[in-house]
Scaffold this motif. Structure first.
Motif, PDB file in Angstrom:
ATOM      1  N   GLN A 149       0.760  -0.995  -0.010  1.00 20.20           N
ATOM      2  CA  GLN A 149       0.017   0.146  -0.019  1.00 20.20           C
ATOM      3  C   GLN A 149       0.867   1.176  -0.132  1.00 20.20           C
ATOM      4  O   GLN A 149       0.684   2.096  -0.684  1.00 20.20           O
ATOM      5  CB  GLN A 149      -0.903   0.108   1.105  1.00 20.20           C
ATOM      6  CG  GLN A 149      -1.948  -0.965   1.077  1.00 20.20           C
ATOM      7  CD  GLN A 149      -3.396  -0.553   1.773  1.00 20.20           C
ATOM      8  OE1 GLN A 149      -3.395  -0.008   2.691  1.00 20.20           O
ATOM      9  NE2 GLN A 149      -4.526  -0.803   1.113  1.00 20.20           N
ATOM     10  N   LYS A 191      14.327   3.470  17.838  1.00 22.92           N
ATOM     11  CA  LYS A 191      15.707   2.860  18.068  1.00 22.92           C
ATOM     12  C   LYS A 191      16.488   2.818  16.989  1.00 22.92           C
ATOM     13  O   LYS A 191      17.785   3.055  17.178  1.00 22.92           O
ATOM     14  CB  LYS A 191      15.268   1.358  18.341  1.00 22.92           C
ATOM     15  CG  LYS A 191      14.723   1.319  19.972  1.00 22.92           C
ATOM     16  CD  LYS A 191      14.268  -0.273  20.106  1.00 22.92           C
ATOM     17  CE  LYS A 191      13.390  -0.393  21.432  1.00 22.92           C
ATOM     18  NZ  LYS A 191      12.966  -1.569  21.704  1.00 22.92           N
ATOM     19  N   SER A 192      16.105   2.578  16.007  1.00 19.67           N
ATOM     20  CA  SER A 192      16.870   2.531  14.668  1.00 19.67           C
ATOM     21  C   SER A 192      17.198   3.882  14.056  1.00 19.67           C
ATOM     22  O   SER A 192      18.415   4.099  13.391  1.00 19.67           O
ATOM     23  CB  SER A 192      16.117   2.008  13.468  1.00 19.67           C
ATOM     24  OG  SER A 192      15.120   2.571  12.945  1.00 19.67           O
ATOM     25  N   GLN A 229       4.605  -0.752  16.886  1.00 23.59           N
ATOM     26  CA  GLN A 229       6.111  -0.214  17.243  1.00 23.59           C
ATOM     27  C   GLN A 229       6.011   1.475  17.075  1.00 23.59           C
ATOM     28  O   GLN A 229       6.729   2.266  17.401  1.00 23.59           O
ATOM     29  CB  GLN A 229       7.240  -0.747  16.659  1.00 23.59           C
ATOM     30  CG  GLN A 229       6.924  -2.250  16.639  1.00 23.59           C
ATOM     31  CD  GLN A 229       8.376  -2.935  16.486  1.00 23.59           C
ATOM     32  OE1 GLN A 229       9.573  -2.424  16.595  1.00 23.59           O
ATOM     33  NE2 GLN A 229       8.232  -4.185  15.796  1.00 23.59           N
ATOM     34  N   ASN A 249       7.419   5.098  18.674  1.00 23.33           N
ATOM     35  CA  ASN A 249       8.182   6.092  17.734  1.00 23.33           C
ATOM     36  C   ASN A 249       7.667   7.301  18.073  1.00 23.33           C
ATOM     37  O   ASN A 249       8.536   8.611  18.250  1.00 23.33           O
ATOM     38  CB  ASN A 249       8.409   5.793  16.331  1.00 23.33           C
ATOM     39  CG  ASN A 249       8.832   4.481  15.895  1.00 23.33           C
ATOM     40  OD1 ASN A 249       9.687   3.989  16.835  1.00 23.33           O
ATOM     41  ND2 ASN A 249       8.306   3.958  14.831  1.00 23.33           N
ATOM     42  N   TYR A 306     -13.049   0.085  14.330  1.00 22.74           N
ATOM     43  CA  TYR A 306     -12.173   0.324  15.459  1.00 22.74           C
ATOM     44  C   TYR A 306     -12.962  -0.142  16.683  1.00 22.74           C
ATOM     45  O   TYR A 306     -12.579  -0.532  17.757  1.00 22.74           O
ATOM     46  CB  TYR A 306     -12.013   1.857  15.559  1.00 22.74           C
ATOM     47  CG  TYR A 306     -10.929   2.372  14.751  1.00 22.74           C
ATOM     48  CD1 TYR A 306      -9.838   1.695  14.576  1.00 22.74           C
ATOM     49  CD2 TYR A 306     -11.171   3.789  14.051  1.00 22.74           C
ATOM     50  CE1 TYR A 306      -8.806   2.118  13.807  1.00 22.74           C
ATOM     51  CE2 TYR A 306     -10.024   4.090  13.359  1.00 22.74           C
ATOM     52  CZ  TYR A 306      -8.819   3.443  13.247  1.00 22.74           C
ATOM     53  OH  TYR A 306      -8.002   3.939  12.634  1.00 22.74           O
TER      54      TYR A 306
HETATM   55  N1  F42 Z   1      -2.779   0.261  11.933  1.00 16.01           N
HETATM   56  C1  F42 Z   1      -3.217   0.709  12.922  1.00 16.01           C
HETATM   57  O1  F42 Z   1      -2.799   0.609  14.391  1.00 16.01           O
HETATM   58  N2  F42 Z   1      -4.127   1.681  12.735  1.00 16.01           N
HETATM   59  C2  F42 Z   1      -4.781   2.162  11.787  1.00 16.01           C
HETATM   60  O2  F42 Z   1      -5.846   2.872  11.391  1.00 16.01           O
HETATM   61  C3  F42 Z   1      -4.375   1.311  10.287  1.00 16.01           C
HETATM   62  C4  F42 Z   1      -4.757   1.776   9.244  1.00 16.01           C
HETATM   63  C5  F42 Z   1      -3.966   1.036   8.076  1.00 16.01           C
HETATM   64  C6  F42 Z   1      -4.440   1.392   6.620  1.00 16.01           C
HETATM   65  C7  F42 Z   1      -3.630   1.021   5.721  1.00 16.01           C
HETATM   66  C8  F42 Z   1      -2.641   0.020   6.038  1.00 16.01           C
HETATM   67  O3  F42 Z   1      -1.737  -0.405   4.773  1.00 16.01           O
HETATM   68  C9  F42 Z   1      -2.166  -0.219   7.186  1.00 16.01           C
HETATM   69  C10 F42 Z   1      -2.910   0.158   8.422  1.00 16.01           C
HETATM   70  N3  F42 Z   1      -2.486  -0.098   9.598  1.00 16.01           N
HETATM   71  C11 F42 Z   1      -3.030   0.476  10.927  1.00 16.01           C
HETATM   72  C12 F42 Z   1      -1.250  -0.816   9.912  1.00 16.01           C
HETATM   73  C13 F42 Z   1      -0.298   0.098  10.217  1.00 16.01           C
HETATM   74  O4  F42 Z   1       0.365   0.637   9.009  1.00 16.01           O
HETATM   75  C14 F42 Z   1       1.232  -0.796  10.801  1.00 16.01           C
HETATM   76  O5  F42 Z   1       1.534  -1.690  10.021  1.00 16.01           O
HETATM   77  C15 F42 Z   1       0.617  -1.564  12.225  1.00 16.01           C
HETATM   78  O6  F42 Z   1      -0.051  -0.478  12.963  1.00 16.01           O
HETATM   79  C16 F42 Z   1       1.793  -2.207  12.725  1.00 16.01           C
HETATM   80  O7  F42 Z   1       2.767  -1.137  13.352  1.00 16.01           O
HETATM   81  P1  F42 Z   1       4.338  -1.647  13.571  1.00 16.01           P
HETATM   82  O8  F42 Z   1       4.892  -0.307  13.739  1.00 16.01           O
HETATM   83  O9  F42 Z   1       3.904  -2.425  14.800  1.00 16.01           O
HETATM   84  O10 F42 Z   1       4.730  -2.283  12.479  1.00 16.01           O
HETATM   85  C17 F42 Z   1       5.633  -3.399  12.429  1.00 16.01           C
HETATM   86  C18 F42 Z   1       5.010  -4.501  11.534  1.00 16.01           C
HETATM   87  C19 F42 Z   1       6.674  -2.819  11.904  1.00 16.01           C
HETATM   88  O11 F42 Z   1       6.630  -2.362  10.674  1.00 16.01           O
HETATM   89  N4  F42 Z   1       7.958  -3.095  12.581  1.00 16.01           N
HETATM   90  C20 F42 Z   1       9.188  -2.749  11.905  1.00 16.01           C
HETATM   91  C21 F42 Z   1       9.973  -3.900  11.904  1.00 16.01           C
HETATM   92  O12 F42 Z   1      11.021  -3.849  11.151  1.00 16.01           O
HETATM   93  O13 F42 Z   1       9.631  -4.998  12.734  1.00 16.01           O
HETATM   94  C22 F42 Z   1       9.879  -1.926  12.971  1.00 16.01           C
HETATM   95  C23 F42 Z   1       9.238  -0.536  13.035  1.00 16.01           C
HETATM   96  C24 F42 Z   1       9.758   0.586  13.964  1.00 16.01           C
HETATM   97  O14 F42 Z   1       9.212   1.431  14.157  1.00 16.01           O
HETATM   98  N5  F42 Z   1      10.848   0.222  14.780  1.00 16.01           N
HETATM   99  C25 F42 Z   1      11.388   0.965  15.736  1.00 16.01           C
HETATM  100  C26 F42 Z   1      12.653   1.673  14.893  1.00 16.01           C
HETATM  101  O15 F42 Z   1      13.523   2.499  15.929  1.00 16.01           O
HETATM  102  O16 F42 Z   1      12.952   1.665  13.832  1.00 16.01           O
HETATM  103  C27 F42 Z   1      11.744   0.697  16.975  1.00 16.01           C
HETATM  104  C28 F42 Z   1      10.337   0.782  17.825  1.00 16.01           C
HETATM  105  C29 F42 Z   1      10.676   0.631  19.284  1.00 16.01           C
HETATM  106  O17 F42 Z   1      10.290  -0.488  19.851  1.00 16.01           O
HETATM  107  O18 F42 Z   1      11.005   1.459  19.836  1.00 16.01           O
END
Ligand code: F42
Length: 148
Positions: free
Chosen positions: A19, A48-49, A80, A84, A126
């Motif tokens: 997306q 973190k990154s 996550q 951030n 939601y």
């Molecule tokens: N998610 C929602 O929570 N709410 C919504 O309204 C929503 C709508 C939506 C619409 C379209 C779409 O495509 C996705 C949608 N999502 C929605 C999903 C959303 O985009 C995220 O994918 C979901 O919320 C999960 O977020 P997440 O940050 O947990 O993502 C994980 C899977 C991810 O990407 N992890 C990364 C990884 O490599 O594993 C790391 C992400 C990250 O930010 N890491 C931090 C860093 O420093 O880089 C560390 C964070 C820490 O622990 O401090």
């Protein structure tokens, strides 16, 4: 050459990554939907990154202010990106073809209740996500994204 620490790192989740790619190819968030409802794209720094993270979310808007709902489908843990935004609230929002900087502020109390109704009006699932998140002992966080 090693990737710089501040480079863009795409989501590891395939459908989310696709997306984001589609939004970037078209330059328009209206090129993707969830259940026929519009989305916005948030760009932030990883806590973190330090990497650039791009997170699509449902479009919840009222009087030019946007809300970011950390629902993750009613899952047991905050996403996550929640951590951030707590670490560095500066984001860029993209809605349609427009992008602008904003600051994320987590809301609570009456302000949360007022906005929660708007969130559910914008994306009715939601309301179901609350049930499973509550069972897991989690209250779904909501941020307001306010122009600087
Ligand atoms: N998610 C929602 O929570 N709410 C919504 O309204 C929503 C709508 C939506 C619409 C379209 C779409 O495509 C996705 C949608 N999502 C929605 C999903 C959303 O985009 C995220 O994918 C979901 O919320 C999960 O977020 P997440 O940050 O947990 O993502 C994980 C899977 C991810 O990407 N992890 C990364 C990884 O490599 O594993 C790391 C992400 C990250 O930010 N890491 C931090 C860093 O420093 O880089 C560390 C964070 C820490 O622990 O401090």
């Amino acid at each position: 050459m090693p990737e710089p620490a501040t480079a863009y790192r795409p989501s590891p989740t395939g459908w989310v990554r696709r997306q984001v790619e589609r939004i970037e190819e078209t330059g328009d968030t209206r090129s993707v939907h969830i259940q026929n409802r519009p989305v916005v794209l948030l760009t932030m720094r990883g806590a973190k990154s330090g990497a650039v993270r791009k997170v699509p979310l449902m479009r919840v808007e009222h009087d030019g202010v946007y809300a970011a709902v950390a629902s993750v489908g009613g899952g047991p843990k905050h996403p996550q990106w929640y951590h951030n935004l707590r670490a560095d609230p500066r984001v860029e929002i993209m809605d349609g073809t427009h992008s602008w900087p904003a600051v994320a502020r987590e809301i609570s109390g009456a302000e949360y209740d007022e906005w929660w109704e708007r969130c559910v009006a914008a994306f009715p699932p939601y309301a179901d996500y609350v049930v499973t998140a509550t069972q897991a002992g989690r209250r779904i966080p909501v941020f307001l994204l306010e122009a600087e």
